[in-house]
Motif scaffolding. Structure first.
Motif, PDB file in Angstrom:
ATOM      1  N   PRO A  46      38.910  62.590   0.420  1.00 17.33           N
ATOM      2  CA  PRO A  46      40.172  62.164   1.043  1.00 17.33           C
ATOM      3  C   PRO A  46      40.943  63.309   1.687  1.00 17.33           C
ATOM      4  O   PRO A  46      41.700  63.087   2.632  1.00 17.33           O
ATOM      5  N   VAL A  47      40.735  64.531   1.198  1.00 17.69           N
ATOM      6  CA  VAL A  47      41.427  65.679   1.786  1.00 17.69           C
ATOM      7  C   VAL A  47      40.924  65.935   3.204  1.00 17.69           C
ATOM      8  O   VAL A  47      41.680  66.342   4.084  1.00 17.69           O
ATOM      9  N   ILE A  48      39.654  65.649   3.444  1.00 12.83           N
ATOM     10  CA  ILE A  48      39.089  65.821   4.780  1.00 12.83           C
ATOM     11  C   ILE A  48      39.269  64.551   5.621  1.00 12.83           C
ATOM     12  O   ILE A  48      39.578  64.619   6.816  1.00 12.83           O
ATOM     13  N   ALA A  49      39.088  63.388   5.001  1.00 12.00           N
ATOM     14  CA  ALA A  49      39.079  62.130   5.761  1.00 12.00           C
ATOM     15  C   ALA A  49      40.464  61.700   6.252  1.00 12.00           C
ATOM     16  O   ALA A  49      40.581  61.203   7.375  1.00 12.00           O
ATOM     17  N   THR A  50      41.494  61.865   5.438  1.00 14.65           N
ATOM     18  CA  THR A  50      42.806  61.344   5.844  1.00 14.65           C
ATOM     19  C   THR A  50      43.382  62.032   7.081  1.00 14.65           C
ATOM     20  O   THR A  50      43.901  61.337   7.967  1.00 14.65           O
ATOM     21  N   PRO A  51      43.290  63.367   7.224  1.00 14.84           N
ATOM     22  CA  PRO A  51      43.794  63.925   8.491  1.00 14.84           C
ATOM     23  C   PRO A  51      42.918  63.554   9.684  1.00 14.84           C
ATOM     24  O   PRO A  51      43.429  63.398  10.797  1.00 14.84           O
ATOM     25  N   LEU A  52      41.606  63.383   9.450  1.00 17.52           N
ATOM     26  CA  LEU A  52      40.744  62.932  10.538  1.00 17.52           C
ATOM     27  C   LEU A  52      41.127  61.525  10.991  1.00 17.52           C
ATOM     28  O   LEU A  52      41.171  61.243  12.193  1.00 17.52           O
ATOM     29  N   ASP A  53      41.395  60.654  10.019  1.00 17.32           N
ATOM     30  CA  ASP A  53      41.842  59.299  10.351  1.00 17.32           C
ATOM     31  C   ASP A  53      43.145  59.342  11.139  1.00 17.32           C
ATOM     32  O   ASP A  53      43.293  58.646  12.146  1.00 17.32           O
ATOM     33  N   ALA A  54      44.073  60.141  10.671  1.00 21.89           N
ATOM     34  CA  ALA A  54      45.377  60.226  11.331  1.00 21.89           C
ATOM     35  C   ALA A  54      45.236  60.742  12.755  1.00 21.89           C
ATOM     36  O   ALA A  54      45.799  60.157  13.696  1.00 21.89           O
ATOM     37  N   LEU A  55      44.493  61.820  12.938  1.00 20.29           N
ATOM     38  CA  LEU A  55      44.326  62.385  14.278  1.00 20.29           C
ATOM     39  C   LEU A  55      43.586  61.426  15.205  1.00 20.29           C
ATOM     40  O   LEU A  55      43.949  61.285  16.382  1.00 20.29           O
ATOM     41  N   ALA A  56      42.565  60.771  14.676  1.00 25.12           N
ATOM     42  CA  ALA A  56      41.816  59.825  15.507  1.00 25.12           C
ATOM     43  C   ALA A  56      42.696  58.654  15.929  1.00 25.12           C
ATOM     44  O   ALA A  56      42.655  58.221  17.088  1.00 25.12           O
ATOM     45  N   MET A  57      43.496  58.139  15.008  1.00 24.56           N
ATOM     46  CA  MET A  57      44.361  57.008  15.342  1.00 24.56           C
ATOM     47  C   MET A  57      45.436  57.407  16.346  1.00 24.56           C
ATOM     48  O   MET A  57      45.724  56.663  17.288  1.00 24.56           O
ATOM     49  N   MET A  58      46.035  58.577  16.150  1.00 26.96           N
ATOM     50  CA  MET A  58      47.077  59.019  17.078  1.00 26.96           C
ATOM     51  C   MET A  58      46.487  59.303  18.463  1.00 26.96           C
ATOM     52  O   MET A  58      47.116  59.017  19.482  1.00 26.96           O
ATOM     53  N   THR A  59      45.285  59.844  18.504  1.00 29.93           N
ATOM     54  CA  THR A  59      44.626  60.082  19.784  1.00 29.93           C
ATOM     55  C   THR A  59      44.297  58.761  20.464  1.00 29.93           C
ATOM     56  O   THR A  59      44.473  58.611  21.676  1.00 29.93           O
ATOM     57  N   TYR A  60      43.836  57.791  19.681  1.00 30.93           N
ATOM     58  CA  TYR A  60      43.464  56.486  20.234  1.00 30.93           C
ATOM     59  C   TYR A  60      44.667  55.767  20.837  1.00 30.93           C
ATOM     60  O   TYR A  60      44.520  55.014  21.799  1.00 30.93           O
ATOM     61  N   VAL A  61      45.846  55.992  20.286  1.00 25.86           N
ATOM     62  CA  VAL A  61      47.047  55.360  20.832  1.00 25.86           C
ATOM     63  C   VAL A  61      47.294  55.829  22.266  1.00 25.86           C
ATOM     64  O   VAL A  61      47.649  55.036  23.130  1.00 25.86           O
ATOM     65  N   PHE A  62      47.091  57.127  22.520  1.00 24.95           N
ATOM     66  CA  PHE A  62      47.402  57.678  23.834  1.00 24.95           C
ATOM     67  C   PHE A  62      46.185  57.758  24.764  1.00 24.95           C
ATOM     68  O   PHE A  62      46.334  57.947  25.965  1.00 24.95           O
TER      69      PHE A  62
END
Length: 133
Positions: A46-62
């Motif tokens: 989760p330490v690696i996956a959660t920031p990856l999820d966050a960055l991917a989702m924020m990138t996908y928005v824009f």
């Protein structure tokens, strides 16, 4: 300034909020697992996956590219499974403490709700991404 938000559908705003939620979960998970000195290899997931999820989702928005949507879906599905595995490991961790499943072990042992938050956030994110009206 407020006019910029006109035209953003609710789904897009929810993806932003869920991405921010992953950042908050990342901070909490990192603090808890650091406190335990990353005793088990699975604490890194989760330490690696959660920031990856966050960055991917924020990138996908824009930048809503099809390939990025697929990548976000795969990351969220992996996080959902990791959250389920974490729930099992945390419940087992509480049971392995002296006294087993007593209230004090739920208070001082591994937080049983935190992996459930990752699972729920992943599930809600997948629903938001694929909900059809």
């Amino acid at each position: 300034m407020i006019n910029v938000w006109y035209g953003w559908p609710l789904e897009r705003v929810l993806v932003v909020l869920l991405g921010l939620m992953y950042f908050v979960i990342f901070v909490q998970v990192t603090l808890f697992h650091y406190r335990q000195n990353f005793r088990h290899w699975s604490m890194w997931i989760p330490v690696i996956a959660t920031p990856l999820d966050a960055l991917a989702m924020m990138t996908y928005v824009f930048y809503p590219a099809v390939w990025l949507g697929l990548a976000v879906t795969l990351l969220l599905a992996a996080s959902l499974l990791a959250g389920l595995m974490g729930s099992y490991l945390h419940w087992r961790g509480v049971g392995e403490r002296v006294g087993g499943y007593e209230m004090r072990n739920f208070l001082v042992g591994p937080p049983v709700a935190l992996p459930g938050m990752i699972t729920a956030t992943s599930l809600i994110s997948l629903i938001v991404l694929y909900w059809r009206r």
